[in-house]
Design a protein around this motif. Structure first.
Motif, PDB file in Angstrom:
ATOM      1  N   ALA A  82       0.806  -1.215   0.000  1.00 10.43           N
ATOM      2  CA  ALA A  82       0.000   0.000   0.000  1.00 10.43           C
ATOM      3  C   ALA A  82       0.840   1.266   0.000  1.00 10.43           C
ATOM      4  CB  ALA A  82      -0.945   0.000   1.198  1.00 10.43           C
ATOM      5  N   ASP A  83       2.081   1.163   0.464  1.00 10.62           N
ATOM      6  CA  ASP A  83       2.907   2.357   0.618  1.00 10.62           C
ATOM      7  C   ASP A  83       4.062   2.411  -0.377  1.00 10.62           C
ATOM      8  OD1 ASP A  83       4.231   0.208   1.644  1.00 10.62           O
ATOM      9  OD2 ASP A  83       4.767   1.135   3.562  1.00 10.62           O
ATOM     10  N   ALA A  84       3.897   1.755  -1.530  1.00  9.15           N
ATOM     11  CA  ALA A  84       4.948   1.737  -2.550  1.00  9.15           C
ATOM     12  C   ALA A  84       4.305   1.884  -3.929  1.00  9.15           C
ATOM     13  CB  ALA A  84       5.743   0.430  -2.476  1.00  9.15           C
ATOM     14  N   PRO A  85       5.080   2.318  -4.936  1.00 12.08           N
ATOM     15  CA  PRO A  85       4.530   2.411  -6.291  1.00 12.08           C
ATOM     16  C   PRO A  85       4.046   1.055  -6.797  1.00 12.08           C
ATOM     17  CG  PRO A  85       6.609   3.600  -6.148  1.00 12.08           C
ATOM     18  CD  PRO A  85       6.465   2.822  -4.867  1.00 12.08           C
ATOM     19  N   VAL A  86       3.019   1.085  -7.629  1.00 10.60           N
ATOM     20  CA  VAL A  86       2.479  -0.131  -8.225  1.00 10.60           C
ATOM     21  C   VAL A  86       3.171  -0.359  -9.561  1.00 10.60           C
ATOM     22  CG1 VAL A  86       0.419  -1.270  -9.122  1.00 10.60           C
ATOM     23  CG2 VAL A  86       0.258   0.193  -7.102  1.00 10.60           C
ATOM     24  N   ASN A  87       3.794  -1.517  -9.710  1.00 12.34           N
ATOM     25  CA  ASN A  87       4.479  -1.853 -10.953  1.00 12.34           C
ATOM     26  C   ASN A  87       3.530  -2.612 -11.877  1.00 12.34           C
ATOM     27  OD1 ASN A  87       7.033  -0.739 -10.206  1.00 12.34           O
ATOM     28  ND2 ASN A  87       7.339  -2.508  -8.860  1.00 12.34           N
ATOM     29  N   LEU A  88       3.372  -2.108 -13.084  1.00 12.81           N
ATOM     30  CA  LEU A  88       2.469  -2.701 -14.067  1.00 12.81           C
ATOM     31  C   LEU A  88       3.231  -3.032 -15.335  1.00 12.81           C
ATOM     32  CD1 LEU A  88      -0.509  -0.161 -13.879  1.00 12.81           C
ATOM     33  CD2 LEU A  88      -0.369  -2.351 -12.689  1.00 12.81           C
ATOM     34  N   ARG A  89       2.816  -4.106 -15.988  1.00 15.69           N
ATOM     35  CA  ARG A  89       3.230  -4.348 -17.358  1.00 15.69           C
ATOM     36  C   ARG A  89       1.995  -4.112 -18.215  1.00 15.69           C
ATOM     37  NH1 ARG A  89       4.943 -10.181 -18.899  1.00 15.69           N
ATOM     38  NH2 ARG A  89       6.059  -9.898 -16.931  1.00 15.69           N
ATOM     39  N   ILE A  90       2.117  -3.206 -19.185  1.00 18.10           N
ATOM     40  CA  ILE A  90       0.963  -2.830 -19.997  1.00 18.10           C
ATOM     41  C   ILE A  90       1.260  -3.024 -21.473  1.00 18.10           C
ATOM     42  CG2 ILE A  90       0.258  -1.122 -18.264  1.00 18.10           C
ATOM     43  CD1 ILE A  90       1.130   1.047 -20.332  1.00 18.10           C
ATOM     44  N   ALA A  91       0.184  -3.063 -22.251  1.00 20.88           N
ATOM     45  CA  ALA A  91       0.299  -3.062 -23.710  1.00 20.88           C
ATOM     46  C   ALA A  91      -0.347  -1.784 -24.220  1.00 20.88           C
ATOM     47  CB  ALA A  91      -0.381  -4.288 -24.307  1.00 20.88           C
ATOM     48  N   ARG A  92       0.407  -1.070 -25.073  1.00 23.34           N
ATOM     49  CA  ARG A  92      -0.097   0.192 -25.618  1.00 23.34           C
ATOM     50  C   ARG A  92       0.359   0.306 -27.071  1.00 23.34           C
ATOM     51  NH1 ARG A  92       2.139   5.328 -22.687  1.00 23.34           N
ATOM     52  NH2 ARG A  92       0.676   4.655 -21.048  1.00 23.34           N
ATOM     53  N   ASP A  93      -0.587   0.485 -27.955  1.00 23.65           N
ATOM     54  CA  ASP A  93      -0.273   0.658 -29.380  1.00 23.65           C
ATOM     55  C   ASP A  93       0.620  -0.467 -29.911  1.00 23.65           C
ATOM     56  OD1 ASP A  93      -1.704   3.039 -29.350  1.00 23.65           O
ATOM     57  OD2 ASP A  93       0.064   4.230 -28.820  1.00 23.65           O
ATOM     58  N   GLY A  94       0.324  -1.692 -29.474  1.00 26.39           N
ATOM     59  CA  GLY A  94       1.058  -2.848 -29.976  1.00 26.39           C
ATOM     60  C   GLY A  94       2.380  -3.107 -29.302  1.00 26.39           C
ATOM     61  N   GLU A  95       2.764  -2.307 -28.339  1.00 29.41           N
ATOM     62  CA  GLU A  95       4.023  -2.502 -27.626  1.00 29.41           C
ATOM     63  C   GLU A  95       3.751  -2.760 -26.146  1.00 29.41           C
ATOM     64  OE1 GLU A  95       6.590   0.794 -28.205  1.00 29.41           O
ATOM     65  OE2 GLU A  95       6.682   0.585 -30.385  1.00 29.41           O
ATOM     66  N   THR A  96       4.616  -3.552 -25.514  1.00 30.71           N
ATOM     67  CA  THR A  96       4.520  -3.773 -24.068  1.00 30.71           C
ATOM     68  C   THR A  96       5.574  -2.934 -23.374  1.00 30.71           C
ATOM     69  OG1 THR A  96       6.005  -5.681 -24.137  1.00 30.71           O
ATOM     70  CG2 THR A  96       3.640  -6.113 -24.369  1.00 30.71           C
ATOM     71  N   MET A  97       5.269  -2.495 -22.181  1.00 33.42           N
ATOM     72  CA  MET A  97       6.203  -1.671 -21.419  1.00 33.42           C
ATOM     73  C   MET A  97       5.932  -1.801 -19.933  1.00 33.42           C
ATOM     74  SD  MET A  97       4.540   2.072 -22.349  1.00 33.42           S
ATOM     75  CE  MET A  97       4.373   1.642 -24.091  1.00 33.42           C
ATOM     76  N   GLN A  98       6.924  -1.495 -19.136  1.00 32.19           N
ATOM     77  CA  GLN A  98       6.790  -1.480 -17.685  1.00 32.19           C
ATOM     78  C   GLN A  98       6.465  -0.062 -17.233  1.00 32.19           C
ATOM     79  OE1 GLN A  98       7.000  -5.322 -17.114  1.00 32.19           O
ATOM     80  NE2 GLN A  98       7.170  -4.044 -15.285  1.00 32.19           N
ATOM     81  N   ILE A  99       5.486   0.055 -16.357  1.00 34.53           N
ATOM     82  CA  ILE A  99       5.057   1.346 -15.838  1.00 34.53           C
ATOM     83  C   ILE A  99       5.037   1.269 -14.314  1.00 34.53           C
ATOM     84  CG2 ILE A  99       3.132   2.967 -15.636  1.00 34.53           C
ATOM     85  CD1 ILE A  99       4.295   3.164 -18.340  1.00 34.53           C
ATOM     86  N   SER A 100       5.558   2.284 -13.657  1.00 33.19           N
ATOM     87  CA  SER A 100       5.488   2.378 -12.204  1.00 33.19           C
ATOM     88  C   SER A 100       4.528   3.513 -11.855  1.00 33.19           C
ATOM     89  CB  SER A 100       6.870   2.646 -11.617  1.00 33.19           C
ATOM     90  OG  SER A 100       6.806   2.709 -10.200  1.00 33.19           O
ATOM     91  N   VAL A 101       3.467   3.176 -11.114  1.00 37.18           N
ATOM     92  CA  VAL A 101       2.437   4.161 -10.779  1.00 37.18           C
ATOM     93  C   VAL A 101       2.561   4.535  -9.300  1.00 37.18           C
ATOM     94  CG1 VAL A 101      -0.017   4.701 -10.809  1.00 37.18           C
ATOM     95  CG2 VAL A 101       0.909   3.053 -12.457  1.00 37.18           C
ATOM     96  N   PRO A 102       2.959   5.756  -8.986  1.00 38.29           N
ATOM     97  CA  PRO A 102       3.008   6.166  -7.573  1.00 38.29           C
ATOM     98  C   PRO A 102       1.616   6.115  -6.966  1.00 38.29           C
ATOM     99  CG  PRO A 102       4.145   7.743  -8.995  1.00 38.29           C
ATOM    100  CD  PRO A 102       3.367   6.829  -9.900  1.00 38.29           C
ATOM    101  N   GLY A 103       1.580   5.922  -5.673  1.00 36.78           N
ATOM    102  CA  GLY A 103       0.295   5.891  -4.985  1.00 36.78           C
ATOM    103  C   GLY A 103       0.477   6.181  -3.516  1.00 36.78           C
ATOM    104  N   SER A 104      -0.623   6.245  -2.813  1.00 39.60           N
ATOM    105  CA  SER A 104      -0.610   6.432  -1.368  1.00 39.60           C
ATOM    106  C   SER A 104      -1.482   5.366  -0.729  1.00 39.60           C
ATOM    107  CB  SER A 104      -1.122   7.827  -1.004  1.00 39.60           C
ATOM    108  OG  SER A 104      -2.456   8.005  -1.473  1.00 39.60           O
ATOM    109  N   SER A 105      -1.229   5.076   0.517  1.00 35.42           N
ATOM    110  CA  SER A 105      -1.995   4.049   1.211  1.00 35.42           C
ATOM    111  C   SER A 105      -3.393   4.555   1.537  1.00 35.42           C
ATOM    112  CB  SER A 105      -1.286   3.645   2.508  1.00 35.42           C
ATOM    113  OG  SER A 105      -2.010   2.626   3.183  1.00 35.42           O
ATOM    114  N   GLY A 106      -4.378   3.688   1.335  1.00 35.61           N
ATOM    115  CA  GLY A 106      -5.758   4.040   1.655  1.00 35.61           C
ATOM    116  C   GLY A 106      -6.546   2.821   2.067  1.00 35.61           C
ATOM    117  N   CYS A 107      -7.745   3.037   2.566  1.00 30.20           N
ATOM    118  CA  CYS A 107      -8.628   1.928   2.924  1.00 30.20           C
ATOM    119  C   CYS A 107      -8.937   1.111   1.672  1.00 30.20           C
ATOM    120  CB  CYS A 107      -9.929   2.456   3.514  1.00 30.20           C
ATOM    121  SG  CYS A 107      -9.726   3.369   5.055  1.00 30.20           S
ATOM    122  N   ARG A 108      -9.051  -0.189   1.860  1.00 28.80           N
ATOM    123  CA  ARG A 108      -9.302  -1.079   0.723  1.00 28.80           C
ATOM    124  C   ARG A 108     -10.789  -1.118   0.396  1.00 28.80           C
ATOM    125  NH1 ARG A 108      -7.180  -7.253  -0.306  1.00 28.80           N
ATOM    126  NH2 ARG A 108      -8.670  -7.787  -1.952  1.00 28.80           N
ATOM    127  N   ALA A 109     -11.126  -0.730  -0.823  1.00 22.80           N
ATOM    128  CA  ALA A 109     -12.518  -0.787  -1.289  1.00 22.80           C
ATOM    129  C   ALA A 109     -12.547  -0.683  -2.803  1.00 22.80           C
ATOM    130  CB  ALA A 109     -13.347   0.331  -0.673  1.00 22.80           C
TER     131      ALA A 109
END
Length: 326
Positions: free
Chosen positions: A140-167
């Motif tokens: 909850a207190d670290a960036p979320v690492n994603l592997r995504i596909a965009r326009d026919g290419e795959t890439m790694q993306i790190s999404v910053p975030g903050s901790s919150g209640c789960r819902a």
């Protein structure tokens, strides 16, 4: 968008976790309208889930990312929304960390170390729900690492975030004035969101979130309390009303922590929309107090525990109830 237009495409499931939307070229504006309300609710929810993180026992990263999956739409034509995979970014909350690095229709290939192809939704649930669970399992207190596909290419993306209640939070494609929480998912019906301004929507969400913070669904289930037709009678009615009163009281603390004046909550129940909400099914239900009584309960809570509405608020008189049996 008119209510009749919405009903053309709304095929919302009776199950809590799945929403099926039929789409045709004539209905694009209706689905866009639903997405607009989804973003609006998500922005309010992210603020409130983050601000009240310390009050919850289950946590997740708050990023501003809104997911959807192909199976939520039945066999309808979804254009290029899922060109790269079955789980994708529907959109992002403006100004959020996700909005800086993700685009609408980015396909999600992996969340952390979990491949989307390996995710198994629960019975009758869409892949979106399994994707949410994988997201919620990330630190909850670290960036979320994603592997995504965009326009026919795959890439790694790190999404910053903050901790919150789960819902898991979403707009439900129904026109009536209703909202609900099952301890994991918070839904607000389209008809209610459309009629509410931002403060009113925050009040509605705060009440449903209060059920989650106080773990009402788990406690009611453990006590064998019925939430259906028989929830209006006897012991069931007593405890169902108790949790609604508790949620109203807790909601003013959640609002204050998120930067709202808690006095907007009792004012809502004296407003035209609050009167309509309390004058529908709630009016004939023994589970809910009348709108004026709800306003007075909230005013007493504010006077006794919040003074002039100052925050942060730690409702220590309410939180121990999570561990009490009915």
């Amino acid at each position: 968008m008119t209510r009749s237009a919405l009903m053309v495409f709304a095929l919302a499931s009776a199950t809590f976790s799945q929403q099926a939307l039929a789409q045709s070229p004539q209905e694009i504006t209706a689905i866009d309208a639903l997405r607009t309300q989804d973003v609006r609710l998500a922005a309010i929810a992210d603020q409130m889930l983050s601000a009240n993180d310390a009050l919850c026992r289950d946590h997740m990263p708050i990023t501003g990312m809104i997911l959807h999956s192909r199976d939520q739409y039945g066999g309808a034509d979804t254009g290029n929304a899922f060109a790269g995979g079955d789980l994708a970014v529907s959109t992002t909350v403006p100004g959020s960390p996700a909005a800086e690095v993700l685009r609408d229709n980015d396909a999600i290939i992996a969340i952390g170390s979990e491949l989307v192809a390996d995710l198994e939704p629960e019975e009758d649930a869409p892949l979106r729900d399994a994707g949410f669970d994988a997201l919620a399992r990330q630190p909850a207190d670290a960036p979320v690492n994603l592997r995504i596909a965009r326009d026919g290419e795959t890439m790694q993306i790190s999404v910053p975030g903050s901790s919150g209640c789960r819902a898991l939070v979403e707009i439900r494609a129904r026109n009536n004035l209703a909202a609900r929480s099952n301890g994991r998912v918070i839904q607000v019906n389209y008809g209610l969101a459309e009629d509410a301004d931002d403060e009113q929507l925050a009040i509605i969400f705060a009440h449903e979130m209060a059920h989650l913070v106080l773990e009402h669904r788990r406690r009611l289930s453990s006590a064998g309390v019925d939430k259906g037709f028989f929830g209006e009678f006897g012991r069931n009615q007593k405890y169902n009303r108790q949790v609604e009163v508790e949620a109203d009281r807790m909601s003013v603390h959640l609002l204050a922590n998120a930067g709202y004046d808690p006095a907007i909550a009792p004012a809502f129940w004296r407003s035209e929309l609050g009167g309509r909400l309390g004058g529908g099914l709630l009016k004939i239900s023994a589970t809910y107090p009348p709108p004026e009584s709800r306003a007075q309960i909230m005013e007493r809570e504010i006077a006794d525990y919040l003074g002039a509405g100052a925050a942060p608020s730690w409702p220590g008189h309410m939180l121990p109830r999570r561990d009490e049996e009915f």
